[in-house]
Each structure stands twice: as C-alpha cells, then as structure tokens.
Design an enzyme around this catalytic site. Structure first.
Site, PDB file in Angstrom:
ATOM      1  N   PHE A   1      -4.643  10.398  -0.057  1.00  0.00           N
ATOM      2  CA  PHE A   1      -3.487  10.885   0.689  1.00  0.00           C
ATOM      3  C   PHE A   1      -3.062   9.838   1.701  1.00  0.00           C
ATOM      4  CE2 PHE A   1      -1.489  13.072   4.277  1.00  0.00           C
ATOM      5  CZ  PHE A   1      -0.489  13.773   3.624  1.00  0.00           C
ATOM      6  N   GLY A   2      -1.783   9.471   1.672  1.00  0.00           N
ATOM      7  CA  GLY A   2      -1.220   8.536   2.637  1.00  0.00           C
ATOM      8  C   GLY A   2      -0.196   9.230   3.504  1.00  0.00           C
TER       9      GLY A   2
ATOM     10  N   GLY B   1       1.058   7.256   6.439  1.00  0.00           N
ATOM     11  CA  GLY B   1       1.711   6.149   7.132  1.00  0.00           C
ATOM     12  C   GLY B   1       1.963   5.044   6.130  1.00  0.00           C
ATOM     13  N   SER B   2       1.543   3.844   6.450  1.00  0.00           N
ATOM     14  CA  SER B   2       1.836   2.697   5.584  1.00  0.00           C
ATOM     15  C   SER B   2       1.230   2.821   4.189  1.00  0.00           C
ATOM     16  CB  SER B   2       1.374   1.394   6.238  1.00  0.00           C
ATOM     17  OG  SER B   2      -0.020   1.396   6.433  1.00  0.00           O
TER      18      SER B   2
ATOM     19  N   GLU C   1      -9.096   0.723   6.510  1.00  0.00           N
ATOM     20  CA  GLU C   1      -8.942   1.818   7.469  1.00  0.00           C
ATOM     21  C   GLU C   1     -10.080   1.951   8.481  1.00  0.00           C
ATOM     22  OE1 GLU C   1      -6.096   3.518   7.599  1.00  0.00           O
ATOM     23  OE2 GLU C   1      -5.356   2.428   5.862  1.00  0.00           O
TER      24      GLU C   1
END
Length: 182
Positions: A11-12, A14-15, A88
């Site tokens: 799941f993204g 942001g970038s 991350e």
C-alpha cells in the site's frame, strides 16, 4: 467479506503511489481504514536538516486513506520487501505492518504498509497549518526544498483524483512563505 492472504500487496499513500521503485503485476486504487495520510514526519536528511527539519508524509492512526496498492509476483516478494525496508526504514521512523485494504474493485487484501512510529523522535504530531507551512516553506535537504516535495505530492494526488484539503492548505501557506523556492 474476507481478506485474501494469498497475494502480496504493498500500500502506497505518498511517493510510493507514483514512484514505487519495484516491479509489480497489478496496480489498483485502494482504501485503508484506521490510518490517514499526514505530514507528520520531521525530515532532516532529504527535505531538511536537524537544525531546520522539513516535513514528509507518514501514515498516522485515525481516519482513512485513499492510496494505491501494488500486487507483487511471488518470485519478487523477498526483493521487494528488501527494497522497501531500505527505502522506508532508514531512520526507523516507520513501522512495517500488514493491514487490510479495500481495492477499487471491491476486493479486500492484506497489504504491506509503513505507518508512523509515534514514539520516534522524528514524529511531529498534530501540527497546525501555520506550523507545518513554516517548516515546509523554510526547510531544504539533500533532495532539495521541502516545498518541492509538497508541490509534487499535491500534483500527483490531484492527478489521481485524491483531495487532501489540509495538505493543500499547508501547500498554499508554505508557497507564501517560500517565494524564492518558486
């Protein structure tokens, strides 16, 4: 509705939504409940310094978040997790979690996500628009001005049909404080 645990999804919010940096087999709009996109991470490498930290996005508890989910082929799972951990977890401000997400087609899947660690010293907490705009408008890090990060984020969110009114307000206020960054 049951959660499909046989696929590996990321799941993204942001970038990762527009620049995942890994191979995937399927991409879908997705919704995550219980967490929201938040400009709550003090950045003192890429978008600021320790003396003048910038702000980047985190997935903070409460609310919900529209984002993008990516299904990864089984033979790529390990490489993708390694890549994401390197990307991350640089300062360990994020916690790696597997959370239920609802895809645009209605399927519910388990998705790997990175949520903010509220106990981490880089967690900025709930900021006012003015506080966030002040940081965004003045911070510059290795990757450039913090305002560029917010501009780019807002541009991509708009292209994806996602509105984030608070972030839009921060962006407008930061623009007024950072005329040289234009």
């Amino acid at each position: 509705m049951t959660v499909d645990m046989n696929d590996f999804w990321v799941f993204g919010y942001g970038s990762l939504m527009w620049n995942p940096g890994f191979e995937y087999e399927e991409r879908q709009a997705a919704h995550l409940y219980g967490f929201r996109r938040s400009l709550c991470v003090r950045s003192w490498v890429h978008r600021g310094t320790e003396e003048r930290p910038g702000l980047v996005l985190g997935l903070d508890r409460g609310g919900s978040c529209r984002g993008m989910a990516f299904r990864v082929a089984p033979d790529r799972w390990e490489a993708v997790v390694d890549y994401l951990r390197e990307r991350e977890l640089v300062t360990h401000v994020y916690l790696e979690r597997t959370l239920p997400a609802t895809l645009g087609d209605g399927r519910r899947v388990a998705a790997l996500a990175y949520i903010i660690d509220r106990a981490h010293h880089q967690y900025a907490g709930a900021l006012t628009i003015e506080e966030a705009a002040s940081a965004v408008g003045s911070a510059v890090g290795r990757a450039g001005p913090n305002i560029d990060y917010v501009r780019n984020t807002l541009l991509h969110l708009r292209e994806m049909g996602i509105r984030d009114h608070w972030l839009e307000d921060v962006g407008r206020a930061a623009e007024a404080l950072a005329p040289a960054a234009r």
